[in-house]
Scaffold this active site. Structure first.
Site, short mmCIF file in Angstrom:
data_model
loop_
_atom_site.label_atom_id
_atom_site.label_comp_id
_atom_site.label_asym_id
_atom_site.label_seq_id
_atom_site.Cartn_x
_atom_site.Cartn_y
_atom_site.Cartn_z
N ARG A 87 0.87 -1.19 0.00
CA ARG A 87 0.00 0.00 0.00
C ARG A 87 0.90 1.24 0.00
NH1 ARG A 87 -2.35 2.96 4.84
NH2 ARG A 87 -3.84 4.37 3.90
N HIS A 135 -2.87 10.99 0.95
CA HIS A 135 -2.25 10.77 2.26
C HIS A 135 -1.60 12.10 2.65
CE1 HIS A 135 -0.63 7.44 5.04
NE2 HIS A 135 -0.27 8.58 5.61
N GLU A 180 -7.00 8.45 6.74
CA GLU A 180 -7.19 9.13 8.03
C GLU A 180 -7.65 10.58 7.88
OE1 GLU A 180 -3.61 8.70 10.35
OE2 GLU A 180 -3.68 6.52 10.31
N ASN A 308 -6.96 1.73 10.54
CA ASN A 308 -5.62 1.96 11.07
C ASN A 308 -5.73 2.02 12.59
OD1 ASN A 308 -4.94 2.29 8.42
ND2 ASN A 308 -4.29 4.42 8.59
N TYR A 310 -3.35 2.00 16.33
CA TYR A 310 -2.05 2.05 17.01
C TYR A 310 -2.16 1.95 18.53
CZ TYR A 310 -0.01 3.43 12.56
OH TYR A 310 0.40 3.44 11.26
N GLU A 385 -3.08 -0.14 8.38
CA GLU A 385 -1.87 0.32 9.08
C GLU A 385 -1.89 -0.20 10.51
OE1 GLU A 385 -0.90 4.51 9.31
OE2 GLU A 385 -1.47 4.78 7.20
O1 IFM Z 1 3.09 7.85 9.90
C1 IFM Z 1 1.71 7.85 10.14
C2 IFM Z 1 0.95 7.62 8.85
O2 IFM Z 1 1.28 8.55 7.88
C3 IFM Z 1 -0.53 7.70 9.12
N1 IFM Z 1 -0.92 6.85 10.20
C4 IFM Z 1 -0.16 6.90 11.41
C5 IFM Z 1 1.32 6.77 11.12
C6 IFM Z 1 2.14 6.84 12.42
O3 IFM Z 1 1.92 8.05 13.06
#
Ligand code: IFM
Length: 478
Positions: A87, A135, A180, A308, A310, A385
């Protein structure tokens, strides 16, 4: 190299369909460099990163990983890792470098050529390309004309998407319209820690709507050119929890869920904006930017929702006593990203943390995927992600033993499998990121790659996590 720890792939108990695909993700401004090459014109991130004080150490994406010139080497690395899909994002300012609010302008053939060669290289390596169309690198000319708070930006975006589909869609089957949009709107126009660095909450909400509109119009434009294309949208959904069961905390969590998740999910998937959020933000905006017919334009069939994830989010009602905590992990700013949330705070979460200061809790990924399946049955899901920055150290033998990253990835891959076991139709997983890269406001100070990049020499070295990921992919295909 094999990793002699409990992080070995066979220590996982994965229950995934054989069709499940494994990949890695990147984004144009974070890796390409070559900011002036091939007819590219400035984006908001060029302007922002070149503005003193905006990005840590004054870093810019001018050179980044020089992927623009080294993409063949990078694709070879992907092949060595056994990636099934990659991606990447397409830089709008490379494709229509003379866009204005009124006109898309001519197509920049050099820009098309670059991505065409990249796609050919991927296909020759047996790696399926998936391209994100936005992006975060908005052409500066469009920001000068109003940016995402202006409707014309959405209209031009759809035209640009149609161009990409027409010119590359013969070999490119998967399009992710936006990455995002929460960050584009809230960090770009609310807290100002992302480009273009504006701080106006009314603009945040207008940007939200025009990003949603951009997604809907672009989806239609792509399908007009390529009826068989797979079209998706990637959201950074938040797993939001109230700090306590107190009604005020529960209400605070509901508002943040609305502002981060439902304000994007609802128009795209159900054709409406969440009424609680329209009411909660009434003192900031009357939402008159939503025109008749917009919601029908936004609500287009979605082939796949990209998720995504985290870190978890915890919120609490703020009673005005003491300093308000805003540990939401999105950079330091005196301005809050959140409209109409001065009565909400984000308490510091327990560790362990990644180097971003983000609390680690893989359960959130399972919870989000299962929630999407529950609330939107039939919706196909993809983890577009997931990954972590850690303070990697290059050992004297040149290796990078990033066992903390392996542990993070192992737990989150397991969390995906748990979601699948609970019925969520998750089709694949992309690690963020293939390469260390330009981490926005943090510049090059944070490394998310499974492949280390020496920014002096541009030398690439696979970290232990890259070897672990390759072993995992091999094991999953056995
Ligand atoms: O680096 C970023 C990415 O561009 C978008 N999602 C989160 C990642 C980590 O912060």
């Amino acid at each position: 190299m094999s990793i002699q720890t409990t992080t070995a792939p066979d220590a996982l108990r994965l229950d995934l369909p054989t069709s499940f695909v494994w990949g890695a993700a990147t984004a144009a401004y974070q890796i390409e460099g070559a900011a002036d090459a091939g007819g590219r014109t400035p984006s908001i991130w060029d302007t922002y990163s070149h503005t003193p004080g905006k990005v840590q150490n004054g870093d810019t994406g001018d050179v980044a990983d020089d992927h623009y010139h080294r993409f063949r080497e990078d694709v070879a690395t992907m092949k060595e890792l056994g990636l099934q899909t990659y991606r990447f994002s397409i830089a709008w300012p490379r494709i229509t470098s003379q866009v204005t609010a009124d006109s898309l302008g001519p197509v920049n053939e050099e820009g098309i050529d670059f991505y065409s060669r990249l796609i050919d290289e991927l296909l020759a390596a047996g790696i399926a390309p998936a391209a994100t169309l936005y992006h975060w690198d908005l052409p500066q000319a469009l920001e000068d004309a109003g940016g995402w708070p202006a409707r014309a930006t959405a209209e031009r975006f759809a035209e640009y998407a149609g161009v990409v589909a027409a010119r590359l869609g013969d070999r490119l089957g998967t399009f992710i319209t936006l990455n995002e949009p929460w960050c584009s709107a809230y960090l770009g126009y609310g807290s100002g820690v992302h480009a273009p660095g504006r701080t106006n909450h009314a603009d945040v909400l207008a940007a939200v709507h025009h990003l949603n509109l951009a997604h809907g119009l672009a989806t239609t434009a792509i399908r007009a050119e390529r009826p068989d294309a797979t079209v998706g949208l990637t959201l950074n959904l938040a797993w939001v929890n109230p700090a306590t069961d107190a009604p005020a905390d529960v209400a605070a969590a509901q508002r943040i869920d609305g502002l981060q998740n439902r304000v994007f999910l609802d128009p795209v998937l159900t054709g409406s904006y969440p009424q609680d959020i329209v009411e909660a933000t009434a003192s900031v905006s009357d939402w008159s930017f939503v025109k008749d017919g917009d919601l029908e334009l936004i609500r287009q069939p979605l082939d796949v929702l990209g998720v995504n994830y985290y870190s978890p989010t915890v919120v609490r009602a703020y009673d005005g006593v003491g300093e308000r905590e805003e540990a939401d992990g999105h950079g330091a700013s005196t301005a809050s990203p959140w409209p109409a949330c001065a009565d909400i705070e984000f308490p510091q979460l327990p560790g362990p943390y990644t180097e971003m200061g983000w609390s680690i809790d893989a359960r959130g990924l399972t919870e989000l995927l299962v929630r999407m399946h529950r609330e939107h049955p039939g919706l196909q899901l993809m983890v577009t992600e997931n990954g972590a920055a850690f303070p990697d150290r290059v050992e004297t033998d040149g290796s990078i033993q990033d066992l903390d990253r392996i542990e993070y990835l192992r737990d989150h891959v397991q969390a995906v499998s748990d979601a699948v076991a609970a019925g969520a139709p998750v089709r694949g997983y992309y690690v963020w990121s293939l390469l260390d890269n330009f981490e926005w406001g943090y510049g090059y100070s944070k490394r998310f790659g499974i492949v280390h990049v020496d920014y002096e020499t541009q030398e690439r070295t696979k970290k232990a996590s890259a070897h672990w990921y390759a072993d995992l992919i091999t094991a999953q295909q056995a």
